[in-house]
Design an enzyme around this catalytic site. Sequence first.
Site, short mmCIF file in Angstrom:
data_model
loop_
_atom_site.label_atom_id
_atom_site.label_comp_id
_atom_site.label_asym_id
_atom_site.label_seq_id
_atom_site.Cartn_x
_atom_site.Cartn_y
_atom_site.Cartn_z
N CYS A 180 -15.14 16.75 -20.63
CA CYS A 180 -15.01 18.21 -20.55
C CYS A 180 -13.94 18.52 -19.52
O CYS A 180 -13.57 17.66 -18.71
CB CYS A 180 -16.33 18.86 -20.18
SG CYS A 180 -16.35 20.66 -20.41
N CYS A 240 -14.25 21.28 -17.39
CA CYS A 240 -14.76 22.20 -16.37
C CYS A 240 -14.73 21.62 -14.96
O CYS A 240 -14.56 22.36 -14.00
CB CYS A 240 -16.17 22.66 -16.73
SG CYS A 240 -17.40 21.35 -16.77
N CYS A 293 -14.55 25.50 -19.38
CA CYS A 293 -14.46 24.25 -20.14
C CYS A 293 -13.23 24.15 -21.03
O CYS A 293 -13.17 23.27 -21.90
CB CYS A 293 -15.72 24.08 -20.99
SG CYS A 293 -17.24 24.01 -20.00
N LYS A 307 -26.04 22.51 -26.86
CA LYS A 307 -26.06 22.70 -25.40
C LYS A 307 -26.24 24.18 -25.12
O LYS A 307 -25.41 25.01 -25.52
CB LYS A 307 -24.75 22.20 -24.80
CG LYS A 307 -24.68 22.34 -23.28
CD LYS A 307 -23.36 21.74 -22.78
CE LYS A 307 -23.21 21.91 -21.28
NZ LYS A 307 -21.94 21.34 -20.78
N ARG A 359 -24.12 22.33 -10.67
CA ARG A 359 -22.92 23.05 -10.24
C ARG A 359 -22.51 22.61 -8.84
O ARG A 359 -21.33 22.44 -8.54
CB ARG A 359 -23.17 24.55 -10.25
CG ARG A 359 -23.67 25.11 -11.58
CD ARG A 359 -22.54 25.40 -12.55
NE ARG A 359 -23.07 26.10 -13.71
CZ ARG A 359 -23.09 25.60 -14.95
NH1 ARG A 359 -22.60 24.40 -15.18
NH2 ARG A 359 -23.58 26.29 -15.95
N ARG A 366 -20.66 30.98 -19.11
CA ARG A 366 -20.33 30.11 -20.26
C ARG A 366 -21.09 30.49 -21.51
O ARG A 366 -21.15 29.72 -22.47
CB ARG A 366 -20.59 28.66 -19.88
CG ARG A 366 -19.63 28.18 -18.78
CD ARG A 366 -19.89 26.76 -18.35
NE ARG A 366 -18.93 26.40 -17.30
CZ ARG A 366 -19.18 25.56 -16.32
NH1 ARG A 366 -20.36 24.97 -16.24
NH2 ARG A 366 -18.27 25.29 -15.42
N GLU A 425 -25.10 23.70 -35.45
CA GLU A 425 -24.20 23.02 -34.51
C GLU A 425 -24.23 21.51 -34.72
O GLU A 425 -23.19 20.85 -34.76
CB GLU A 425 -24.60 23.36 -33.07
CG GLU A 425 -24.29 24.76 -32.62
CD GLU A 425 -22.83 24.94 -32.21
OE1 GLU A 425 -22.02 24.01 -32.43
OE2 GLU A 425 -22.51 26.01 -31.66
N LYS A 442 -29.48 19.67 -24.97
CA LYS A 442 -29.44 19.88 -23.51
C LYS A 442 -29.71 21.35 -23.21
O LYS A 442 -29.06 22.21 -23.82
CB LYS A 442 -28.07 19.46 -22.99
CG LYS A 442 -27.89 19.64 -21.49
CD LYS A 442 -26.45 19.27 -21.07
CE LYS A 442 -26.27 19.48 -19.58
NZ LYS A 442 -24.90 19.20 -19.14
N SER A 451 -30.31 18.75 -14.25
CA SER A 451 -30.51 18.79 -12.81
C SER A 451 -31.67 19.69 -12.39
O SER A 451 -32.47 19.34 -11.52
CB SER A 451 -29.23 19.25 -12.13
OG SER A 451 -28.82 20.52 -12.60
N TYR A 461 -31.90 11.78 -14.12
CA TYR A 461 -31.58 11.34 -12.76
C TYR A 461 -32.69 10.47 -12.18
O TYR A 461 -32.51 9.89 -11.10
CB TYR A 461 -31.34 12.57 -11.88
CG TYR A 461 -30.20 13.42 -12.39
CD1 TYR A 461 -28.88 13.11 -12.10
CD2 TYR A 461 -30.44 14.54 -13.19
CE1 TYR A 461 -27.83 13.88 -12.58
CE2 TYR A 461 -29.41 15.31 -13.69
CZ TYR A 461 -28.10 14.98 -13.38
OH TYR A 461 -27.07 15.74 -13.89
#
Length: 320
Positions: A116, A118, A126, A191, A201, A213, A229, A244, A270, A309
Site C-alpha cells: 500500500c 499509505c 492509500c 477491508k 496508526r 478512508r 469485493e 479485516k 491492532s 500480533y
Amino acid sequence: MMRRMRRLRKPGIRRIVAETRVSTDDLIMPLFVDERLESPAKIGSMPGQLRHSLESLAKEAEELEELGVPAVILFGIQEEKDEVGSGAYDPRGIVQRAAERIKETTSDIVVIADLCLCEYTSHGHCGVIKNQEVANDETLPLLGKAAVSQARAGADVVAPSGMMDHMVGAIREALDDEGFGDTPILSYAAKYASSFYGPFREAAESGYAFGDRSGYQMDPANALEALWEVRLDIEEGADMIMVKPAMPYLDVIRMVKDEFGMPTAAYQVSGEYSMIMGAAERGWLDGERAMGEALTSIKRAGADMILTYYAKEFAKKTQE
C-alpha cells in the site's frame, strides 16, 4: 433415553470432542520495521509490540521461525515521505531491504509484504491525491511497481491492502510481465473502514492529513458487498483473500468462506489485540484465555490463516 450434553464436557473428553483448534500453523505475525531505528522501540498503544530496526527484525524473524510461526507480514516506516509514496516501490525501500535481510537469516519462514502507499505518502492516504480525493486509476501503476520491487527483493507473497478498484488485476499483470508469475497475491479483499485500526496508526505512522478512508474502505454496515469485493478480486487473480478486521466481522468471514471456498485470511487488527491486552494488564480479563477464545472464534468462523500480533506469544505458550 435422556440426552445429557454434560457427559462430553469432562476434562479429557472435552478436549477430544473439540470441533475447532487453533495451531501455530494458522498464524501470521505482523512486524513493523522502521528505517530510522538502530534498536527496537516499544509501541505505546500495543502492549508487547515493537517497531524494529533491520537487525532486530532479522533476529525476530529467526526467533519466530524457531517457534514454528510459518509466516510474517511486513509493514515499513520510511524516514522520508512524498506525495506519491515512492518509498513503496523504491528497490531500496525499507520493506524491500527487510525482505532481503530476513531471507538471509531464515530458511523456511514465508515473507509477506503489505502493499500500500499509505505508509509512504506525506498525506497518509492509500493512493495519489487529486482534488482532495484518491485517484484510483492513477494509483494502480504504482501498486504494480511496488509489487514487482517487493517480489524482486524476495517477498514470497504480496498483499495489497489499499482497497483500490482493480488493484489485484494491475498487480497480477505487473508481476506476470516481470517474470513473477509464481508470486501469489493475498488480497485485503474485504477491508472495512474500522475504528479498530487506531493503534496501528501510531505503530506505522500512517494517519491521514485530511478526511478519512471511508471513500475506499468498506462501510461496516455492509456484508453482501464483501462478497462482491471478494469475487472481483478472485476474478482478477487473487490467490488468497482476507477479511479485516476479524472479530467484528465474523459473519463476513463465514459468508466469504462458504461462498468461495478460497484460502481465507482474517486480520485480528491492532485495536482487537490492544483491547484484550490492555484489559489483561489491568486485571479485567485473563489475557491468555481471552486471546485464545478470540482466535478460536476467528478460526471457527472459517479463517484458514489469522494475522495476529499474538502469534509469537501463542507459539511460545504452545511449546511450553
